[in-house]
Design a protein around this motif. Structure first.
Motif: not given
Length: 315
Positions: A1-26
């Motif tokens: 729930l937190i990951i799905n609604f984390s605004q920081e994660f959500f913003i960079f997922s929408l922007n398709m930047t690799t910073y959101s991919a770092a979440v998956l990698a960790t």
């Protein structure tokens, strides 16, 4: 729930930047940490090295966690006196290092000259600097304020489900309380010792990078790669609370969940409204025709006008 609604994660997922991919990698790295590797054949050493090292393709920051990953493996095997597995882990770590250096780092553009000015904060509050002229007490107070204060900002920023201006922003401090509770509970749980070792080593690596001024301690996208660790301990804290099986507590827990979810839903309606793309093909072509504009300079973060069908008609 937190990951799905984390605004920081959500913003960079929408922007398709690799910073959101770092979440998956960790998250994947921590999953691998929980597994017991199969070393029945030596080829598995290569296989494990490949799957670990190539996680850095998702994002370069995961490389920072590789030492913590392997040191955790080493310490656990030493504690269990499993010398054969320790030997295999050492071979695997060396091979992973070689793979990263030869096949990953050459394709990653890293700037180690220092940190950007905007990451340092308005008054350099996020850039580590211990004044050598200060007395011992002042240095101690600075260390506490710098590391503890900035960590709280980073945590609330990463898990934040609300805008900073929201009247309900205090909910993020509720998550912080659960995180602290999860830490306390996990250090008394033998089954979670591997996770605690990984956490401590990861923190030490981050602190080292901050002290040598290769990274600031700022609430920015550069700490998204730590979000899975934050979420796991927050979940452990919530689970610890839920172990009280009284009916009253369950009703209270469900009530809080409904309230928080309602606030999140309302916040995201505002979030999408505030972040609507102001770009409009029709209005732009109207301005061009009205003012007889011949040359257009496009800022790099905006769409390429040459790909716009309305704009092509003007050429």
């Amino acid at each position: 729930l937190i990951i799905n609604f984390s605004q920081e994660f959500f913003i960079f997922s929408l922007n398709m930047t690799t910073y959101s991919a770092a979440v998956l990698a960790t998250a994947i790295l921590m999953y691998f940490l929980s597994l017991t590797e199969n070393y029945n054949k030596k080829i598995f050493i290569l296989y494990n090295s490949l799957k670990i090292s190539f996680l850095s393709i998702l994002h370069y920051q995961i490389i920072f966690l590789f030492p913590a990953y392997y040191m955790t493996k080493f310490l656990l095997n030493i504690k269990k006196k499993n010398w054969l597995r320790l030997k295999f882990n050492i071979y695997e770590s060396i091979l992973s290092f070689i793979l990263v250096v030869l096949f990953i780092l050459p394709f990653i553009k890293l700037s180690w000259g220092g940190v950007d000015l905007w990451l340092r904060g308005e008054n350099n509050e996020y850039l580590y600097y211990l004044n050598p002229e200060d007395n011992l007490l002042s240095k101690l107070m600075y260390l506490i304020k710098f590391f503890l204060g900035n960590f709280i900002q980073i945590f609330t920023s990463m898990v934040s489900i609300l805008n900073y201006e929201s009247n309900f922003y205090f909910i993020n401090y509720f998550f912080l309380s659960l995180f602290i509770l999860g830490l306390i509970y996990s250090f008394n749980n033998l089954k979670l010792h591997f996770l605690n070792i990984f956490l401590i080593l990861s923190i030490l690596i981050v602190i080292f990078l901050v002290i040598i001024n290769k990274q600031t301690l700022a609430p920015s996208r550069h700490y998204l790669f730590l979000l899975p660790i934050m979420v796991i301990y927050t979940g452990i804290g919530a689970k610890f609370l839920f172990r009280f099986n009284s009916i009253l507590f369950k009703y209270f827990y469900n009530f809080c969940f409904i309230i928080i979810f309602s606030i999140i839903l309302n916040n995201y309606l505002v979030f999408f409204e505030d972040r609507k793309d102001p770009y409009s093909s029709n209005s732009l072509t109207e301005i061009i025709n009205k003012n007889d504009i011949e040359n257009i300079f496009s800022y790099g973060f905006y769409p390429d006008l040459r790909l716009d069908d309305e704009f092509k008609k003007l050429e």
